[in-house]
Design an enzyme around this catalytic site. Sequence first.
Site, PDB file in Angstrom:
ATOM      1  N   CYS A 109      -1.711  -7.883  -3.542  1.00 42.15           N
ATOM      2  CA  CYS A 109      -2.953  -7.136  -3.805  1.00 42.15           C
ATOM      3  C   CYS A 109      -3.057  -6.650  -5.239  1.00 42.15           C
ATOM      4  O   CYS A 109      -4.085  -6.108  -5.639  1.00 42.15           O
ATOM      5  CB  CYS A 109      -3.048  -5.934  -2.874  1.00 42.15           C
ATOM      6  SG  CYS A 109      -3.020  -6.386  -1.157  1.00 42.15           S
ATOM      7  N   HIS A 149      -5.274   1.489  -3.899  1.00 46.12           N
ATOM      8  CA  HIS A 149      -5.345   0.300  -3.054  1.00 46.12           C
ATOM      9  C   HIS A 149      -5.361   0.778  -1.597  1.00 46.12           C
ATOM     10  O   HIS A 149      -4.543   1.607  -1.205  1.00 46.12           O
ATOM     11  CB  HIS A 149      -4.132  -0.599  -3.308  1.00 46.12           C
ATOM     12  CG  HIS A 149      -3.970  -1.646  -2.253  1.00 46.12           C
ATOM     13  ND1 HIS A 149      -4.986  -2.531  -1.930  1.00 46.12           N
ATOM     14  CD2 HIS A 149      -2.938  -1.935  -1.414  1.00 46.12           C
ATOM     15  CE1 HIS A 149      -4.570  -3.324  -0.960  1.00 46.12           C
ATOM     16  NE2 HIS A 149      -3.344  -2.984  -0.618  1.00 46.12           N
ATOM     17  N   GLU A 186      -4.681 -13.768  -3.146  1.00 45.75           N
ATOM     18  CA  GLU A 186      -3.444 -14.122  -2.459  1.00 45.75           C
ATOM     19  C   GLU A 186      -3.770 -14.927  -1.208  1.00 45.75           C
ATOM     20  O   GLU A 186      -2.921 -15.142  -0.359  1.00 45.75           O
ATOM     21  CB  GLU A 186      -2.621 -12.886  -2.129  1.00 45.75           C
ATOM     22  CG  GLU A 186      -3.330 -11.864  -1.286  1.00 45.75           C
ATOM     23  CD  GLU A 186      -2.403 -10.745  -0.851  1.00 45.75           C
ATOM     24  OE1 GLU A 186      -1.414 -11.043  -0.184  1.00 45.75           O
ATOM     25  OE2 GLU A 186      -2.687  -9.589  -1.187  1.00 45.75           O
TER      26      GLU A 186
HETATM   27  P1  HMG Z   1       1.393   0.656  14.098  1.00 44.88           P
HETATM   28  O1  HMG Z   1       2.834   0.611  14.379  1.00 44.88           O
HETATM   29  O2  HMG Z   1       0.495  -0.077  15.012  1.00 44.88           O
HETATM   30  O3  HMG Z   1       0.813   2.110  14.076  1.00 44.88           O
HETATM   31  O4  HMG Z   1       1.200   0.124  12.621  1.00 44.88           O
HETATM   32  P2  HMG Z   1       1.572   3.528  14.114  1.00 44.88           P
HETATM   33  O5  HMG Z   1       2.200   3.721  15.415  1.00 44.88           O
HETATM   34  O6  HMG Z   1       2.375   3.717  12.873  1.00 44.88           O
HETATM   35  O7  HMG Z   1       0.288   4.457  14.042  1.00 44.88           O
HETATM   36  C1  HMG Z   1      -0.513   4.511  12.921  1.00 44.88           C
HETATM   37  C2  HMG Z   1      -0.983   5.935  12.711  1.00 44.88           C
HETATM   38  O8  HMG Z   1      -1.891   6.269  13.778  1.00 44.88           O
HETATM   39  C3  HMG Z   1       0.139   6.988  12.795  1.00 44.88           C
HETATM   40  O9  HMG Z   1      -0.187   7.981  11.864  1.00 44.88           O
HETATM   41  C4  HMG Z   1      -0.019   7.528  14.208  1.00 44.88           C
HETATM   42  O10 HMG Z   1       0.488   8.845  14.366  1.00 44.88           O
HETATM   43  C5  HMG Z   1      -1.514   7.515  14.365  1.00 44.88           C
HETATM   44  P3  HMG Z   1       0.856   8.357  10.683  1.00 44.88           P
HETATM   45  O11 HMG Z   1       2.083   8.793  11.336  1.00 44.88           O
HETATM   46  O12 HMG Z   1       1.034   7.069   9.897  1.00 44.88           O
HETATM   47  O13 HMG Z   1       0.116   9.387   9.906  1.00 44.88           O
HETATM   48  N1  HMG Z   1      -1.999   7.511  15.738  1.00 44.88           N
HETATM   49  C6  HMG Z   1      -3.074   8.203  16.154  1.00 44.88           C
HETATM   50  N2  HMG Z   1      -3.906   9.038  15.501  1.00 44.88           N
HETATM   51  C7  HMG Z   1      -4.939   9.592  16.205  1.00 44.88           C
HETATM   52  N3  HMG Z   1      -5.169   9.344  17.538  1.00 44.88           N
HETATM   53  C8  HMG Z   1      -4.340   8.527  18.218  1.00 44.88           C
HETATM   54  C9  HMG Z   1      -3.241   7.912  17.534  1.00 44.88           C
HETATM   55  N4  HMG Z   1      -2.268   7.047  17.900  1.00 44.88           N
HETATM   56  C10 HMG Z   1      -1.512   6.823  16.793  1.00 44.88           C
HETATM   57  N5  HMG Z   1      -4.567   8.286  19.522  1.00 44.88           N
HETATM   58  C11 HMG Z   1       0.511  -0.322  10.412  1.00 44.88           C
HETATM   59  C12 HMG Z   1       0.327   0.592  11.624  1.00 44.88           C
HETATM   60  C13 HMG Z   1      -0.399   0.162   9.300  1.00 44.88           C
HETATM   61  C14 HMG Z   1       1.952  -0.257   9.949  1.00 44.88           C
HETATM   62  C15 HMG Z   1       0.122  -1.774  10.826  1.00 44.88           C
HETATM   63  O14 HMG Z   1      -1.245  -1.842  11.092  1.00 44.88           O
HETATM   64  C16 HMG Z   1       0.483  -2.816   9.791  1.00 44.88           C
HETATM   65  O15 HMG Z   1       1.584  -3.362   9.783  1.00 44.88           O
HETATM   66  N6  HMG Z   1      -0.487  -3.162   8.861  1.00 44.88           N
HETATM   67  C17 HMG Z   1      -0.247  -4.136   7.799  1.00 44.88           C
HETATM   68  C18 HMG Z   1       0.638  -3.600   6.698  1.00 44.88           C
HETATM   69  C19 HMG Z   1      -0.008  -2.594   5.801  1.00 44.88           C
HETATM   70  O16 HMG Z   1      -1.209  -2.464   5.746  1.00 44.88           O
HETATM   71  N7  HMG Z   1       0.823  -1.864   5.036  1.00 44.88           N
HETATM   72  C20 HMG Z   1       0.336  -0.893   4.079  1.00 44.88           C
HETATM   73  C21 HMG Z   1       1.199  -0.749   2.848  1.00 44.88           C
HETATM   74  S1  HMG Z   1       1.550  -2.338   2.101  1.00 44.88           S
HETATM   75  C22 HMG Z   1       0.129  -2.720   1.194  1.00 44.88           C
HETATM   76  O17 HMG Z   1      -0.721  -1.901   0.997  1.00 44.88           O
HETATM   77  C23 HMG Z   1       0.004  -4.131   0.679  1.00 44.88           C
HETATM   78  C24 HMG Z   1      -0.886  -5.033   1.505  1.00 44.88           C
HETATM   79  O18 HMG Z   1      -2.244  -4.717   1.255  1.00 44.88           O
HETATM   80  C25 HMG Z   1      -0.583  -6.493   1.157  1.00 44.88           C
HETATM   81  C26 HMG Z   1      -0.597  -6.900  -0.283  1.00 44.88           C
HETATM   82  O19 HMG Z   1      -0.196  -6.226  -1.193  1.00 44.88           O
HETATM   83  O20 HMG Z   1      -0.976  -8.047  -0.479  1.00 44.88           O
HETATM   84  C27 HMG Z   1      -0.662  -4.895   2.998  1.00 44.88           C
END
Ligand code: HMG
Length: 389
Positions: free
Chosen positions: A113, A235, A81
């Site tokens: 993906c 994934h 992709e």
């Molecule tokens: P964010 O808003 O920065 O993070 O985005 P958050 O506030 O949701 O925190 C993440 C986690 O860290 C949470 O845990 C927090 O509690 C924890 P959860 O509630 O999820 O269990 N946290 C802590 N833990 C320990 N110590 C601390 C601490 N602070 C917070 N101090 C997000 C995170 C992954 C959403 C962002 O990085 C993002 O947008 N990433 C890209 C999208 C993505 O990967 N999505 C996954 C599903 S889609 C997919 O898999 C397809 C993809 O690969 C593309 C394709 O298919 O081509 C992306």
Amino acid sequence: MSISIGIHDLSFATGEFVLPHTALADYNGTEIGKYHVGIGQQSMSIPAADEDIVTLAATAAAPIIARHGSDRIRTVVFATESSIDQAKSAGVYVHSLLGLPSATRVVELKQACYGATAALQFAIGLVRRDPAQQVLVIASDVSKYELDSPGEATQGAAAVAMLVSLDPALVRIEDPSGLFTADVMDFWRPNYLNTALVDGHESINAYLQAVEGTWKDYTEQGGRALEEFAAFCYHQPFTKMAYKAHTHLLNYNGQDTDKDAIAQAIGLTTAYNRVMGNSYTASVYLALASLLDQADDLTGKPIGFLSYGSGSVAEFFAGTVVAGYRDRLRTEANQEAIARRRPVDYAGYRDLHERSFPTDGGDYATEEQTTGPFRLSGISGHKRIYQAR
Ligand code: HMG
């Protein structure tokens, strides 16, 4: 009796550089626990200025050609992709770099993906039609989000090459598959952008909906019971996602979500993705490599695969590990591909992130950075120029 078709060999490659999440956290003031524990990432691979999906793919596939030759390969399917051309398949460059026979069909596939799983399933169909033939499936991606966005911590880069054949030496892929498609805008990249757009939290929900949807269909198609699986390869856009997904699957089936049992089912699949980051199409097959390289003997055991691609298309299927597989693993080379990466500091990473070829149609040479076997040496007359080193 149904014939046995599946993954005969698997090899991967990753970028020249590595950025530890501590460097990102130091820069943006994030508490490191969010990265190490919250999303489950330690570091991410960063390609050199003269690396791209083609050089990564050729590096991943070269050891497969060295081991098996190319006489039986009549098809190359390149899943990505992070495509580099709107018309020409990236696989044709790889075909050329590896000196594959002209009597080959080469094509590129895309669905976020999920693309590599489509490639694997199409390859199985081709081998079923003519069991004497082998198919080279390549998944290669560079994951890039905007600087200073939440997605930045979930970037990465890698390529996996798999040889699909009759009587595979590693994993026999089974019928049926559980399928799921939903038109969601959780993650996408319009043609005019170099970085993906994402609704991060929505994308996690969309992934979990797809877990449910594929499992429901898998069950309806007469698939195995959940308890039969020795491990699950998900994934992994970030490794915590595999934990979320598996917990969701257990909940959906009304089963206990015991932490140790979940760790037992997916823990060993996360080691490579944890240090390489999101490699999009390659990610679920890096999970397989990580599992096979580290687990005690898995001979005869079924593994569940959950392939998710935003947008979204997903598939759940099973594979059974084949007797003697351990003699065919590339554990040392895999660990070396990770260990050989050179650390880059945050400023260096930012510089690489922002580089792209000017779009004025001029000729440009690329800085020589990679120590890998193939490089993108520049662009000339609108053509990308690749070199074997
Ligand atoms: P964010 O808003 O920065 O993070 O985005 P958050 O506030 O949701 O925190 C993440 C986690 O860290 C949470 O845990 C927090 O509690 C924890 P959860 O509630 O999820 O269990 N946290 C802590 N833990 C320990 N110590 C601390 C601490 N602070 C917070 N101090 C997000 C995170 C992954 C959403 C962002 O990085 C993002 O947008 N990433 C890209 C999208 C993505 O990967 N999505 C996954 C599903 S889609 C997919 O898999 C397809 C993809 O690969 C593309 C394709 O298919 O081509 C992306």
